[in-house]
Design a protein around this motif. Sequence first.
Motif, mmCIF file in Angstrom:
data_model
loop_
_atom_site.group_PDB
_atom_site.id
_atom_site.type_symbol
_atom_site.label_atom_id
_atom_site.label_comp_id
_atom_site.label_asym_id
_atom_site.label_seq_id
_atom_site.Cartn_x
_atom_site.Cartn_y
_atom_site.Cartn_z
ATOM 1 N N LEU A 235 44.581 7.070 -44.551
ATOM 2 C CA LEU A 235 43.196 7.340 -44.899
ATOM 3 C C LEU A 235 42.273 6.408 -44.125
ATOM 4 C CD1 LEU A 235 41.151 8.821 -46.817
ATOM 5 C CD2 LEU A 235 41.345 6.820 -48.285
ATOM 6 N N HIS A 236 41.316 6.988 -43.419
ATOM 7 C CA HIS A 236 40.296 6.206 -42.722
ATOM 8 C C HIS A 236 38.958 6.462 -43.405
ATOM 9 C CE1 HIS A 236 42.494 4.979 -38.989
ATOM 10 N NE2 HIS A 236 43.287 5.951 -39.400
ATOM 11 N N PHE A 237 38.238 5.398 -43.709
ATOM 12 C CA PHE A 237 36.889 5.550 -44.231
ATOM 13 C C PHE A 237 35.911 5.638 -43.055
ATOM 14 C CE2 PHE A 237 38.234 3.120 -48.246
ATOM 15 C CZ PHE A 237 38.490 4.298 -48.921
ATOM 16 N N PRO A 238 34.932 6.545 -43.127
ATOM 17 C CA PRO A 238 33.950 6.635 -42.044
ATOM 18 C C PRO A 238 33.045 5.414 -42.024
ATOM 19 C CG PRO A 238 33.300 8.022 -43.887
ATOM 20 C CD PRO A 238 34.670 7.507 -44.209
ATOM 21 N N ALA A 239 32.595 5.063 -40.834
ATOM 22 C CA ALA A 239 31.702 3.911 -40.699
ATOM 23 C C ALA A 239 30.375 4.210 -41.397
ATOM 24 C CB ALA A 239 31.474 3.602 -39.222
ATOM 25 N N SER A 240 30.013 3.381 -42.339
ATOM 26 C CA SER A 240 28.753 3.534 -43.059
ATOM 27 C C SER A 240 28.470 2.239 -43.796
ATOM 28 C CB SER A 240 28.815 4.693 -44.051
ATOM 29 O OG SER A 240 29.584 4.345 -45.188
ATOM 30 N N GLU A 241 27.265 2.135 -44.355
ATOM 31 C CA GLU A 241 26.934 0.926 -45.092
ATOM 32 C C GLU A 241 27.740 0.827 -46.380
ATOM 33 O OE1 GLU A 241 23.022 2.091 -47.762
ATOM 34 O OE2 GLU A 241 22.719 1.062 -45.861
ATOM 35 N N TYR A 242 28.315 1.954 -46.849
ATOM 36 C CA TYR A 242 29.123 1.901 -48.062
ATOM 37 C C TYR A 242 30.338 0.996 -47.899
ATOM 38 C CZ TYR A 242 26.580 6.056 -49.722
ATOM 39 O OH TYR A 242 25.617 6.942 -50.135
ATOM 40 N N MET A 243 30.871 0.899 -46.680
ATOM 41 C CA MET A 243 32.096 0.124 -46.503
ATOM 42 C C MET A 243 31.827 -1.295 -46.013
ATOM 43 S SD MET A 243 33.837 1.644 -43.057
ATOM 44 C CE MET A 243 33.312 1.095 -41.431
ATOM 45 N N MET A 244 30.585 -1.726 -46.031
ATOM 46 C CA MET A 244 30.294 -3.117 -45.702
ATOM 47 C C MET A 244 30.973 -4.034 -46.712
ATOM 48 S SD MET A 244 26.273 -2.716 -44.619
ATOM 49 C CE MET A 244 26.028 -4.431 -44.156
ATOM 50 N N ALA A 245 31.438 -5.160 -46.260
ATOM 51 C CA ALA A 245 32.166 -6.093 -47.129
ATOM 52 C C ALA A 245 31.682 -7.515 -46.874
ATOM 53 C CB ALA A 245 33.672 -5.991 -46.880
ATOM 54 N N ALA A 246 31.771 -8.330 -47.918
ATOM 55 C CA ALA A 246 31.331 -9.725 -47.833
ATOM 56 C C ALA A 246 32.542 -10.651 -47.800
ATOM 57 C CB ALA A 246 30.443 -10.065 -49.029
ATOM 58 N N CYS A 247 32.367 -11.781 -47.174
ATOM 59 C CA CYS A 247 33.448 -12.753 -47.056
ATOM 60 C C CYS A 247 33.670 -13.476 -48.390
ATOM 61 C CB CYS A 247 33.111 -13.767 -45.971
ATOM 62 S SG CYS A 247 34.290 -15.126 -45.861
ATOM 63 N N PRO A 248 34.890 -13.463 -48.936
ATOM 64 C CA PRO A 248 35.143 -14.130 -50.209
ATOM 65 C C PRO A 248 35.178 -15.649 -50.115
ATOM 66 C CG PRO A 248 37.172 -13.183 -49.361
ATOM 67 C CD PRO A 248 36.071 -12.716 -48.445
#
Length: 526
Positions: A235-248
């Motif tokens: 499964l690949h998620f499309p590039a979008s702001e939904y998949m932005m992630a923050a550094c823990p």
Amino acid sequence: MSQQYRRLTGIRVHGAEVAPYAAGLLTGAWGADPEGVQVQLAVDPALPEGGYRVEVPEQGPVRLTGDPFAGLVYAARELLAAATPAGLPVGVRADAPGLPLRTLWTWDHSTNWDLRQLGQQEIGALNPYAKDAGAFGADYRRLVDFCSRERIGGIVVYGLLRDAHGGVEAARELCGYANERGVRIIAGIGVNAYGGIYFDGRHRYNLATWLRQRPDLAAELPKKVGFDIDEFGDLHFPASEYMMAACPSRPDNLAWHRDAVDWLLDTLPVGGINFETGDYGSCACDRCTARTGGERTSWSYEAMRSVYPTLLETARRTGPAGVPLRHLVEVYWDNIFDLEAQKPLADLPDDVAYQYCVNRGFWYDNRHRLTAAHVDALPHTTTVLRTHAGSQWNRQRHSWVPDLYADMATRAGGAGMRGLTIFAEPSAYHPTNEISYLAYARFSWNPELAWADFWRDEVAPRFGGAAEAEAFRAGAALLDDASATADALHVVRGDALGMVAATSGDVQRRWLWLAERAARHGYCAD
């Protein structure tokens, strides 16, 4: 000794203020009569959530007792279900759930319980909302009503807060509706992933909004953002702001999440939180790599250990009806037997539920290993089994899986786990989903229930008889068989249409569904 019955021609409800919805169910059925039989509603905080007692004496008040949140709703429904033309059976009935943490898991965009809506989606984890704003409430109110009727304690909602379907006000209305009916709305939130606390919108606690302001705090994700499940594929998620992630590893991100959780619980009467740190890639920055020793999986145990103590302390509050909030922590999938990998979780707080997901192939290969001894060896005392089986993620969104859910509930209860979570995005209009959900509801309430009793009481009447139910099950199984020929599917269609002609009402509707599905699959198999 013959059963005694007590006639009710009208009732006077005392204590309605402690459970207005339960009181409304009773007066709606029997009418409010100042001269009627007194029905007393009372709360007993010593009862487990969902626990209740119904007392029908020969004379004097009828008494319903329940826990502060859901028990009186269940007691009222029990009393209504017990009514016969002869009256109410005299006696005492008490019950409580065998698995106290019974939860349905959903994404807002692919939850389709009001089937009149345009914009329905059937898969996805980071999708825009395609329906109009009112559809959110229409879908979830139907799901809440189902849970209240079938004694299912909570619904996890990812995408609970989204501008496209009304934001805070729509979420608040849903929580209020559910709380009245004894159903917890559990906010699904991503920690450093999955949109954060406010999934989609220009809001200060939306993760993309935060990271646009502070791009220096973003995670370094792998080139591929997504994951692989054996029963689904790559499964690949499309590039979008939904998949932005923050550094823990960045303290500013943790402080922002802590404030966001505070805001959420100050703003909405949710029943709890489902915490997830993201399963589509762990941060590969120098800080995270040094702290984790190069841990490289779709998710990071070290990331969980770094954020959860602060957030769980922040979230430790009472909620609806003054009962503690219910918090679930994802421990991700097919790893329940890997005790070595879970060692970083051992020091996490023990007053929340840790949720282990399994896929169907993993379950069938390993279910014999789910023993009381193994559950005792897990890092925490409150554990929940969650499954992708019966969902799109195992290519079973509309499959017939009641036996699978029954098996999971029975084994989880026998091993000492505290709950079972399944996906429930498709409506119970679909009879395959309906029977699967009913199996989940009945066996999670009573893990010792006999399959033969469930089949006799719940399944056979819905299809016109035991043999007819077996025929439906066989026809539904053919829909999932990729090798099924058009001719075989046309036979199922013909047999189902024969049952349509011979039945009526909801029985007919279920057979009509099978006829249409078989026709659809047969058309595509030609």
